[in-house]
Design a protein around this motif. Structure first.
Motif, PDB file in Angstrom:
ATOM      1  N   GLN A 184       0.836  -1.203   0.000  1.00 38.98           N
ATOM      2  CA  GLN A 184       0.000   0.000   0.000  1.00 38.98           C
ATOM      3  C   GLN A 184       0.875   1.259   0.000  1.00 38.98           C
ATOM      4  OE1 GLN A 184      -3.273   0.188  -0.309  1.00 38.98           O
ATOM      5  NE2 GLN A 184      -3.767  -1.972  -0.130  1.00 38.98           N
ATOM      6  N   TYR A 185       1.917   1.244   0.824  1.00 38.00           N
ATOM      7  CA  TYR A 185       2.861   2.360   0.870  1.00 38.00           C
ATOM      8  C   TYR A 185       3.502   2.573  -0.495  1.00 38.00           C
ATOM      9  CZ  TYR A 185       7.242   4.811   1.728  1.00 38.00           C
ATOM     10  OH  TYR A 185       8.297   5.677   1.647  1.00 38.00           O
ATOM     11  N   ALA A 186       3.953   1.484  -1.108  1.00 34.69           N
ATOM     12  CA  ALA A 186       4.599   1.571  -2.417  1.00 34.69           C
ATOM     13  C   ALA A 186       3.646   2.155  -3.462  1.00 34.69           C
ATOM     14  CB  ALA A 186       5.102   0.193  -2.843  1.00 34.69           C
ATOM     15  N   ALA A 187       2.401   1.733  -3.432  1.00 33.01           N
ATOM     16  CA  ALA A 187       1.407   2.236  -4.389  1.00 33.01           C
ATOM     17  C   ALA A 187       1.167   3.731  -4.207  1.00 33.01           C
ATOM     18  CB  ALA A 187       0.097   1.459  -4.251  1.00 33.01           C
ATOM     19  N   GLN A 188       1.112   4.190  -2.961  1.00 32.84           N
ATOM     20  CA  GLN A 188       0.856   5.623  -2.734  1.00 32.84           C
ATOM     21  C   GLN A 188       1.997   6.487  -3.256  1.00 32.84           C
ATOM     22  OE1 GLN A 188       0.466   6.959   1.324  1.00 32.84           O
ATOM     23  NE2 GLN A 188       2.648   6.660   1.741  1.00 32.84           N
ATOM     24  N   ASP A 189       3.191   5.914  -3.379  1.00 34.40           N
ATOM     25  CA  ASP A 189       4.336   6.696  -3.839  1.00 34.40           C
ATOM     26  C   ASP A 189       4.267   7.090  -5.307  1.00 34.40           C
ATOM     27  OD1 ASP A 189       5.630   7.088  -1.472  1.00 34.40           O
ATOM     28  OD2 ASP A 189       7.280   5.714  -1.878  1.00 34.40           O
ATOM     29  N   VAL A 190       3.339   6.505  -6.065  1.00 36.63           N
ATOM     30  CA  VAL A 190       3.184   6.903  -7.473  1.00 36.63           C
ATOM     31  C   VAL A 190       1.764   7.369  -7.808  1.00 36.63           C
ATOM     32  CG1 VAL A 190       5.072   5.500  -8.375  1.00 36.63           C
ATOM     33  CG2 VAL A 190       2.777   4.517  -8.231  1.00 36.63           C
ATOM     34  N   ARG A 191       0.845   7.120  -6.908  1.00 37.83           N
ATOM     35  CA  ARG A 191      -0.570   7.396  -7.194  1.00 37.83           C
ATOM     36  C   ARG A 191      -0.820   8.810  -7.697  1.00 37.83           C
ATOM     37  NH1 ARG A 191      -4.385   4.653  -6.629  1.00 37.83           N
ATOM     38  NH2 ARG A 191      -3.561   3.247  -5.075  1.00 37.83           N
ATOM     39  N   ASP A 192      -0.172   9.798  -7.114  1.00 40.09           N
ATOM     40  CA  ASP A 192      -0.449  11.196  -7.466  1.00 40.09           C
ATOM     41  C   ASP A 192       0.547  11.800  -8.441  1.00 40.09           C
ATOM     42  OD1 ASP A 192      -2.858  11.801  -5.822  1.00 40.09           O
ATOM     43  OD2 ASP A 192      -1.519  11.158  -4.204  1.00 40.09           O
ATOM     44  N   LEU A 193       1.549  11.037  -8.851  1.00 39.87           N
ATOM     45  CA  LEU A 193       2.534  11.586  -9.792  1.00 39.87           C
ATOM     46  C   LEU A 193       1.912  12.083 -11.098  1.00 39.87           C
ATOM     47  CD1 LEU A 193       5.673   9.289  -9.363  1.00 39.87           C
ATOM     48  CD2 LEU A 193       5.522  11.739  -8.891  1.00 39.87           C
ATOM     49  N   PRO A 194       1.011  11.321 -11.747  1.00 43.91           N
ATOM     50  CA  PRO A 194       0.429  11.852 -12.993  1.00 43.91           C
ATOM     51  C   PRO A 194      -0.350  13.156 -12.782  1.00 43.91           C
ATOM     52  CG  PRO A 194       0.096   9.490 -12.863  1.00 43.91           C
ATOM     53  CD  PRO A 194       0.609   9.930 -11.513  1.00 43.91           C
ATOM     54  N   ARG A 195      -1.075  13.245 -11.685  1.00 39.63           N
ATOM     55  CA  ARG A 195      -1.838  14.460 -11.392  1.00 39.63           C
ATOM     56  C   ARG A 195      -0.898  15.640 -11.151  1.00 39.63           C
ATOM     57  NH1 ARG A 195      -6.215  14.940  -6.469  1.00 39.63           N
ATOM     58  NH2 ARG A 195      -6.716  17.130  -6.745  1.00 39.63           N
ATOM     59  N   LEU A 196       0.168  15.410 -10.392  1.00 39.06           N
ATOM     60  CA  LEU A 196       1.132  16.475 -10.135  1.00 39.06           C
ATOM     61  C   LEU A 196       1.841  16.889 -11.422  1.00 39.06           C
ATOM     62  CD1 LEU A 196       2.649  15.285  -6.752  1.00 39.06           C
ATOM     63  CD2 LEU A 196       1.059  17.174  -7.118  1.00 39.06           C
ATOM     64  N   PHE A 197       2.140  15.923 -12.279  1.00 40.31           N
ATOM     65  CA  PHE A 197       2.737  16.227 -13.579  1.00 40.31           C
ATOM     66  C   PHE A 197       1.840  17.173 -14.367  1.00 40.31           C
ATOM     67  CE2 PHE A 197       2.497  14.986 -18.119  1.00 40.31           C
ATOM     68  CZ  PHE A 197       3.692  15.535 -18.550  1.00 40.31           C
ATOM     69  N   LYS A 198       0.569  16.847 -14.440  1.00 37.12           N
ATOM     70  CA  LYS A 198      -0.366  17.673 -15.203  1.00 37.12           C
ATOM     71  C   LYS A 198      -0.435  19.091 -14.625  1.00 37.12           C
ATOM     72  CE  LYS A 198      -5.080  17.798 -16.941  1.00 37.12           C
ATOM     73  NZ  LYS A 198      -6.392  17.175 -16.970  1.00 37.12           N
ATOM     74  N   THR A 199      -0.601  19.189 -13.323  1.00 38.23           N
ATOM     75  CA  THR A 199      -0.709  20.499 -12.656  1.00 38.23           C
ATOM     76  C   THR A 199       0.559  21.323 -12.826  1.00 38.23           C
ATOM     77  OG1 THR A 199      -2.247  19.595 -11.019  1.00 38.23           O
ATOM     78  CG2 THR A 199      -1.105  21.625 -10.434  1.00 38.23           C
ATOM     79  N   LEU A 200       1.702  20.709 -12.540  1.00 39.59           N
ATOM     80  CA  LEU A 200       2.954  21.456 -12.599  1.00 39.59           C
ATOM     81  C   LEU A 200       3.336  21.821 -14.014  1.00 39.59           C
ATOM     82  CD1 LEU A 200       4.956  19.509  -9.867  1.00 39.59           C
ATOM     83  CD2 LEU A 200       4.055  21.844  -9.697  1.00 39.59           C
ATOM     84  N   SER A 201       3.119  20.917 -14.963  1.00 38.98           N
ATOM     85  CA  SER A 201       3.470  21.248 -16.352  1.00 38.98           C
ATOM     86  C   SER A 201       2.584  22.380 -16.886  1.00 38.98           C
ATOM     87  CB  SER A 201       3.417  20.008 -17.249  1.00 38.98           C
ATOM     88  OG  SER A 201       2.136  19.447 -17.285  1.00 38.98           O
ATOM     89  N   GLN A 202       1.300  22.406 -16.475  1.00 40.00           N
ATOM     90  CA  GLN A 202       0.429  23.511 -16.878  1.00 40.00           C
ATOM     91  C   GLN A 202       0.929  24.827 -16.289  1.00 40.00           C
ATOM     92  OE1 GLN A 202      -3.448  22.202 -15.585  1.00 40.00           O
ATOM     93  NE2 GLN A 202      -3.845  21.089 -17.485  1.00 40.00           N
ATOM     94  N   GLN A 203       1.339  24.799 -15.030  1.00 38.26           N
ATOM     95  CA  GLN A 203       1.842  26.022 -14.404  1.00 38.26           C
ATOM     96  C   GLN A 203       3.155  26.467 -15.042  1.00 38.26           C
ATOM     97  OE1 GLN A 203       1.902  25.930 -10.109  1.00 38.26           O
ATOM     98  NE2 GLN A 203      -0.195  25.170  -9.979  1.00 38.26           N
TER      99      GLN A 203
END
Length: 174
Positions: A152-171
């Motif tokens: 579960q810990y391992a899964a959480q370490d990538v779960r939000d990466l795509p969302r953060l990529f989208k947000t940060l790349s837009q900014q």
């Protein structure tokens, strides 16, 4: 934390995951490794997030990772990491090539004026409001079987990466 993920422990499942990565051309990944008692870090787990799936690859049961690494160095594939030095080195050691389309959210956040180095947990909290569980940070990832809590810990370490990529790349584009 309740995370759904696919635990990849055989070559057939790894092949299917690689097919999905090849079709989507965007992959976020992280690794768990042990570096304390060896010259080179020992790769113990690879976590992957693609559009509709979180996958955790066990390199002990799927040691033939060539296709996975080749997908990461494909010019058409965008690869998202957080503080991805070791992740990049694992790929480089396997292919002798750099990841051409690498997006590191820690570096992107710094370009936008956020603290550097910003932890993954802080960035996830800042952009999603989630608080990540970090209890397994110091696990010995070599020991098998892995506990559900470790997975579960391992899964959480990538779960939000795509969302953060989208947000940060837009900014960054603005």
């Amino acid at each position: 934390m309740n995370a759904n993920f696919n635990y990849i422990t055989n070559p057939e499942s790894l092949h299917q995951l690689c097919d999905k990565i090849a079709a989507q051309k965007l992959v976020a990944f992280d690794t768990e490794f042990v570096a304390e008692d060896s010259y080179r870090p020992e790769l113990c787990l690879i976590q992957v997030a693609i559009e509709d799936e979180i996958a955790i690859i066990d390199p002990y049961t799927c040691p033939e990772l060539g296709r996975f690494w080749e997908l990461l160095i494909d010019m058409e594939t965008s690869v998202v990491v957080h503080a991805g030095r070791e992740e990049s080195l694992f790929c480089y050691r396997a292919t002798k090539k750099l990841i051409p389309n690498l997006f590191d959210i820690q570096i992107a956040a710094a370009f936008l004026g956020f603290e550097y180095p910003a932890s993954y947990g802080n960035l996830v909290n800042r952009f999603t409001g989630k608080v990540l569980d970090k209890e397994e940070t110091r696990s010995d990832w070599r020991n098998r079987p892995l506990s559900n809590q470790q997975l579960q810990y391992a899964a959480q370490d990538v779960r939000d990466l795509p969302r953060l990529f989208k947000t940060l790349s837009q900014q960054l584009t603005k």
